[in-house]
Design a protein around this motif. Structure first.
Motif, short mmCIF file in Angstrom:
data_model
loop_
_atom_site.label_atom_id
_atom_site.label_comp_id
_atom_site.label_asym_id
_atom_site.label_seq_id
_atom_site.Cartn_x
_atom_site.Cartn_y
_atom_site.Cartn_z
N ASP A 540 -46.67 -4.96 -6.00
CA ASP A 540 -46.14 -5.94 -6.95
C ASP A 540 -45.39 -5.22 -8.06
OD1 ASP A 540 -48.11 -4.94 -8.73
OD2 ASP A 540 -49.58 -6.41 -8.02
N LEU A 541 -44.84 -6.03 -8.98
CA LEU A 541 -44.04 -5.49 -10.08
C LEU A 541 -44.87 -4.67 -11.05
CD1 LEU A 541 -41.79 -8.60 -10.79
CD2 LEU A 541 -41.04 -6.41 -9.85
N ASP A 542 -46.13 -5.03 -11.21
CA ASP A 542 -46.99 -4.28 -12.12
C ASP A 542 -47.12 -2.84 -11.65
OD1 ASP A 542 -47.51 -6.70 -13.49
OD2 ASP A 542 -49.07 -7.20 -12.04
N GLU A 543 -47.41 -2.66 -10.36
CA GLU A 543 -47.54 -1.32 -9.82
C GLU A 543 -46.19 -0.59 -9.84
OE1 GLU A 543 -51.22 -2.15 -6.68
OE2 GLU A 543 -49.24 -1.62 -5.93
N ALA A 544 -45.12 -1.32 -9.53
CA ALA A 544 -43.79 -0.70 -9.52
C ALA A 544 -43.44 -0.15 -10.90
CB ALA A 544 -42.74 -1.72 -9.08
N GLU A 545 -43.76 -0.90 -11.97
CA GLU A 545 -43.48 -0.41 -13.31
C GLU A 545 -44.33 0.81 -13.63
OE1 GLU A 545 -43.21 -2.10 -17.86
OE2 GLU A 545 -45.06 -2.35 -16.71
N GLY A 546 -45.60 0.78 -13.21
CA GLY A 546 -46.48 1.92 -13.46
C GLY A 546 -45.95 3.20 -12.82
N VAL A 547 -45.49 3.09 -11.58
CA VAL A 547 -44.95 4.26 -10.88
C VAL A 547 -43.67 4.74 -11.56
CG1 VAL A 547 -43.85 5.01 -8.73
CG2 VAL A 547 -45.99 3.72 -8.65
N TYR A 548 -42.80 3.81 -11.92
CA TYR A 548 -41.52 4.17 -12.56
C TYR A 548 -41.76 4.90 -13.87
CZ TYR A 548 -36.90 3.65 -14.66
OH TYR A 548 -35.69 3.90 -15.27
N ARG A 549 -42.66 4.39 -14.67
CA ARG A 549 -42.92 5.01 -15.96
C ARG A 549 -43.62 6.37 -15.79
NH1 ARG A 549 -40.78 1.89 -19.24
NH2 ARG A 549 -40.89 -0.39 -19.24
N LEU A 551 -43.23 8.50 -13.37
CA LEU A 551 -42.25 9.49 -12.89
C LEU A 551 -41.19 9.82 -13.93
CD1 LEU A 551 -41.74 8.25 -9.22
CD2 LEU A 551 -43.15 10.16 -10.00
N THR A 552 -40.76 8.82 -14.69
CA THR A 552 -39.67 9.04 -15.65
C THR A 552 -40.15 9.59 -16.99
OG1 THR A 552 -39.79 6.70 -16.31
CG2 THR A 552 -38.17 7.31 -14.62
N GLN A 553 -41.40 9.32 -17.34
CA GLN A 553 -41.90 9.75 -18.63
C GLN A 553 -42.64 11.08 -18.58
OE1 GLN A 553 -44.22 6.51 -20.26
NE2 GLN A 553 -42.44 5.13 -20.38
N ASN A 554 -42.84 11.61 -17.38
CA ASN A 554 -43.56 12.88 -17.24
C ASN A 554 -42.78 13.84 -16.33
OD1 ASN A 554 -46.29 12.10 -18.57
ND2 ASN A 554 -45.97 10.50 -17.03
N PRO A 555 -41.54 14.15 -16.69
CA PRO A 555 -40.71 14.99 -15.81
C PRO A 555 -41.30 16.39 -15.59
CG PRO A 555 -39.71 14.77 -17.98
CD PRO A 555 -40.83 13.80 -17.93
N GLU A 556 -42.11 16.87 -16.55
CA GLU A 556 -42.68 18.21 -16.39
C GLU A 556 -43.66 18.29 -15.21
OE1 GLU A 556 -45.47 15.77 -18.68
OE2 GLU A 556 -43.31 16.12 -18.79
N LYS A 557 -44.22 17.14 -14.83
CA LYS A 557 -45.16 17.11 -13.70
C LYS A 557 -44.44 17.06 -12.36
CE LYS A 557 -48.56 14.15 -14.11
NZ LYS A 557 -49.29 12.89 -14.43
N TYR A 558 -43.16 16.71 -12.39
CA TYR A 558 -42.40 16.54 -11.14
C TYR A 558 -41.06 17.29 -11.24
CZ TYR A 558 -45.78 12.73 -11.17
OH TYR A 558 -46.93 11.99 -11.25
N PRO A 559 -41.11 18.61 -11.33
CA PRO A 559 -39.86 19.37 -11.52
C PRO A 559 -38.90 19.30 -10.33
CG PRO A 559 -41.71 20.85 -11.08
CD PRO A 559 -42.29 19.49 -11.30
#
Length: 894
Positions: A540-549, A551-559
């Motif tokens: 659902d959209l709730d989970e989609a927003e959680g994943v998006y945020r 990944l985009t707010q923690n770039p150091e974890k996903y170089p």
């Protein structure tokens, strides 16, 4: 027979079997021909299953994830059609026409994406920009407009003290000219230099079904050619280097669908010429060693018959071939002829001893049969070891190659023996005329009368051991686990400290200049995007927003992540949108005051007047949530109506920042994205279920796509390469011990194999060759085939002969059978596929080193064993003896 040992070592079954082949040769041939007819029928029914997804266990999480994405959106990745021209208008017209043709093919095409209206994003872009940048933009524009208003006043007098205010917004426009990597300046998927335009095609099947993709590409080329031939249409040319113009547009294919097809069929397309070269080379080698056509035809035809039996067996058991087992025939042709060569050479030796044809054939079956049977069982077991692999391509190959080895060994002995026996019935001298004879090698020197021996075996062993040790030492990574620097040309001595290294870069495996990869690289450069993305499923959209945020707010974890594209990519951050809305309200008030002071659009330059209406719409932008995103934007993230209910939901796409053809970087990207922990608030986007006090929930999400599959496959190959080598080595040692019932003899018999493979690795290090994802699978195959060298030599030696007689008796057969395998693998050097070439080169080196070790190290060891036996029996070393010793002349383990 040579003595009591042979009489005792052969079972009644072996005697009965040999007698059957001689006495019932006609019946044996009739049965074989009947089986051949059935096998031909089964072979004609075989087809190649080109769906690579079927080769991986369907129980793996990576496979389940990909199947979920396939069900949701119809496939993983895209087939990309790139147009290249310096005429932007011509490209866009052609793209419109081609898109219509593609979308009309409902049987093969699910959807086509090549343009997306950007007006919505353009009007609302002010809600995405940083508030300070919006304020700066407002300041510049208002300063410009006030200056225009001032200068339009009829009472304004410029005394030269001020210059007109210039409006320069380029830095802000460039900064916010895209959402993610999608430009908002143009509806079309066109590069910033306006010289390449992309159409993203989603076929009705996944990219793992390469057979369907290949057929569709041929169909699509026909459609493009037909379009191009129409009067008034631009000429379309498939060309991966040409830059077109207004009359010619170059097009090309890439994306995961095309690159998968190109790589797979580069292997298949290489096999036909390689097989022909291998067959011709094998034929030539056998003629050189036999010096007659008849035995060559006999063993070659027998090998073909055995290979057809194996293909018929494949149809009966597995039912189909895959992209890995499709090379089965070529592998068996190179390996299988070994059994026929040894039988013919032994029959010539028995005939040379003056035996009647029937006794010679029977004794050849008995004497050559045992080492051949052991070699077949050991080699088959080495193939069967591959059945432990999780990768079905390897496990099925191991099963079929192992069974084929046993089938070929039995076939060649039955085929050759029964045909020679029938020839002997017609004329007792005919077998001798057909295959020739070989006199037993003399045991004593004609001049001195002393027994012939390998001279100075200790010196030979010492020198050869030293040379072997030096070569093997080169394979040792003296630098420890340190990796050799990438992109740096190392000198000879610098390279040695790293030993044999592993090349993770799969670009080294594909054909040089593969067009789809070159085009993908060009797209990456022109559009500043990586290859096909992976997808993360959320219900659902709730989970989609959680994943998006997350990944985009923690770039150091996903170089390794370059870009995240989600439905929320098109939703402005709530706080930013609210702050910017206030700025817009203030701006509208200032504009109203400006108009009240007499400002008019007519005061603006003509090129700015056209944008005045659009500017007003921008000022009217209001914050919106995900429900305000237009359907044509959200469709690419939602499931198709045909998706199963359990797969309804949303996808978030992630693009890599690294070259995924570099295996190490691909594995790192896979590790980062395999499991993503994200927090979300349930019911946030469902007004009826929304509870402001609802607690935040953390959940694990998994990325799905070809990258995860290939990463899992790479790990399987690396693990299997190590595991199968260990299991094969244990199997070989166990079988050799069961055969010789003596630890020292068993170890002596594997000297050529163990030392030869170690030398192969050393030579690879010395010459700069590296192991890779393809040639690593050669190692257990080499172990399995290499056992024959020691087996045939030692078994002949244990018949009571001296080492030199053993070498002269079976050495030619060992050399011939090895060289046929060498030329079979050497034919791979003619392949366009670099991975196949690396397999062929490694195999050739390994086979040649085992042969050299057999004729040097093992020969010296056998002479030392023989000398010790002579001393223990009270005979001085070098005393005359016969080639066919009895029980008392049996060599003992050193």
């Amino acid at each position: 027979m040579s003595g009591d040992r042979n009489s005792n070592s052969h079972s009644r079954f072996a005697h009965a079997f040999a007698g059957l082949l001689v006495q019932r040769a006609g019946s044996v041939l009739l049965v074989m021909l009947a089986l051949l007819a059935v096998s031909l029928w089964g072979t004609s029914k075989l087809h190649i299953n080109s769906n690579q997804l079927d080769l991986i266990s369907q129980d793996l999480e990576e496979v389940k994830d990909v199947k979920q994405v396939i069900d949701m959106v119809g496939g993983s990745g895209f087939l990309m059609v790139a147009l290249r021209s310096s005429d932007e208008a011509a490209m866009k017209r052609t793209a419109d026409d081609l898109a219509a043709i593609l979308q009309a093919d409902k049987e093969n095409v699910r959807n086509v994406s090549y343009k997306l209206p950007v007006e919505f994003i353009q009007q609302n872009m002010v809600l995405f920009v940083k508030t300070e940048d919006l304020v700066e933009g407002k300041r510049r524009i208002m300063e410009f407009l006030r200056d225009k208003l001032k200068r339009s006043n009829p009472f304004f007098i410029d005394l030269g003290g001020s210059k007109p205010v210039e409006l320069n917004m380029q830095d802000l426009v460039d900064k916010y000219s895209s959402i993610g990597k999608k430009s908002i300046r143009d509806d079309y998927n066109i590069s910033n230099d306006k010289k390449m335009l992309m159409l993203l095609v989603k076929p009705m099947w996944d990219n793992t079904e390469i057979g369907k993709t290949k057929e569709y590409l041929e169909r699509l080329k026909g459609q493009i050619d037909a379009y191009s031939a129409q009067p008034g249409k631009v000429k379309l040319v498939e060309d991966y280097k040409l830059m077109g113009d207004d009359k010619t547009i170059a097009y090309g294919f890439t994306g995961s669908y095309k690159t998968t097809v190109d790589d797979s069929y580069a292997i298949e397309d290489s096999l036909e010429p390689v097989t022909l070269i291998a067959l011709g080379s094998i034929f030539l080698i056998t003629i050189i060693f036999f010096r007659k056509l008849a035995p060559t035809f006999l063993v070659v035809i027998g090998t073909v018959v055995g290979t057809l039996y194996t293909l018929g067996f494949t149809y009966a058991t597995v039912g189909e071939l895959n992209m890995i087992t499709s090379i089965l025939g070529g592998i068996l042709l190179g390996f299988g002829i070994d059994y026929g060569i040894h039988f013919i050479f032994r029959t010539r030796l028995e005939l040379g001893a003056g035996k009647p044809y029937d006794v010679a054939i029977r004794d050849a079956v008995m004497n050559a049969g045992r080492p051949a049977a052991v070699a077949a069982v050991v080699t088959a077991g080495s193939f069967f070891v591959l059945m432990v692999s999780e990768f079905r391509g390897f496990s099925q190959f191991g099963f079929l190659a192992g069974a084929g080895t046993l089938i070929l060994g039995l076939t060649l002995f039955c085929w050759s023996a029964s045909i020679l026996a029938l020839a002997g019935r017609i004329n007792p001298e005919l077998p001798q005329k057909l295959i020739g004879i070989m006199k037993p090698p003399p045991t004593n020197s004609a001049t001195t009368g002393k027994e012939l021996r390998i001279p100075k075996p200790k010196l030979v062993l010492g020198v050869s051991t030293a040379i072997v040790a030096l070569i093997c030492a080169a394979a040792v990574p003296w630098a420890g686990s340190e990796e050799p620097p990438k992109g740096v040309e190392l000198g000879f001595f610098e390279r040695l400290k790293y030993g044999v290294s592993f090349n993770y870069n799969t670009r080294a495996l594909i054909p040089d200049g593969m067009s789809s990869v070159l085009l993908q690289d060009e797209i990456n450069e022109r559009f500043n995007i990586s290859s096909d993305p992976m997808a993360i499923y959320t219900k659902d959209l709730d989970e989609a927003e959680g994943v998006y945020r997350e990944l985009t707010q923690n770039p150091e974890k996903y170089p390794s992540i370059d870009q995240v594209v989600s439905i929320f990519t098109f939703v402005p951050p709530a706080e930013t949108a609210a702050a910017n809305a206030k700025v817009l309200e203030e701006w509208k008030a200032e504009m109203a005051q400006l108009e009240a002071d007499g400002f008019s659009v007519a005061a603006l330059p003509p090129e700015m007047q056209a944008n005045a209406e659009f500017f007003q719409k921008v000022l009217d932008a209001k914050p919106f949530d995900v429900h305000g995103v237009p359907a044509n934007y959200t469709a690419q993230f939602r499931n198709l109506p045909s998706a199963k209910p359990e797969n309804h939901g949303y996808l978030t796409y992630i693009y890599a920042s690294v070259d995924l053809m570099d295996g190490q970087k691909m594995l790192a990207f896979s590790d980062e994205t395999r499991v993503i922990k994200a927090s979300y608030t349930p019911g946030k986007f469902d007004q009826d279920a929304w509870d402001p006090k609802a607690p935040t929930v953390e959940k694990e999400f998994r990325a799905a796509g070809a990258t995860q599959l290939y990463a899992r496959l790479a790990r399987i190959v690396l693990w299997d390469g190590k595991l199968t080598v260990v299991l094969t080595a244990l199997w070989i040692l166990a079988m050799h011990f069961l055969d010789f019932r003596n630890v020292k003899l068993a170890l002596a018999s594997v000297i050529p194999l163990g030392v030869g493979v170690a030398m192969m690795l050393g030579i690879m290090a010395l010459t700069g060759l590296r192991l890779n994802f393809m040639n690593i699978i050669i190692l257990p195959i080499l172990l399995g085939f290499g056992v024959s060298h020691g087996l045939y030599l030692l078994h002949r030696f244990l018949e009571g002969t001296s080492p030199l007689v053993a070498l002269r008796s079976v050495g030619a057969a060992v050399a011939s059978s090895t060289l046929t395998a060498v030329v079979a693998f050497a034919a791979l050097l003619a392949a366009a596929h670099n991975g196949l070439r690396s397999m062929g080169l490694v195999a050739c080196i390994g086979l040649i080193t085992t042969l050299v070790v057999s004729f040097t190290v093992l020969a010296a060891v056998m002479q030392l064993m023989y000398d010790r036996r002579q001393r223990e029996s009270g005979k001085p070393s070098g005393e005359g003896g016969s080639a066919g010793g009895g029980k008392d002349s049996e060599p003992k383990a050193a």
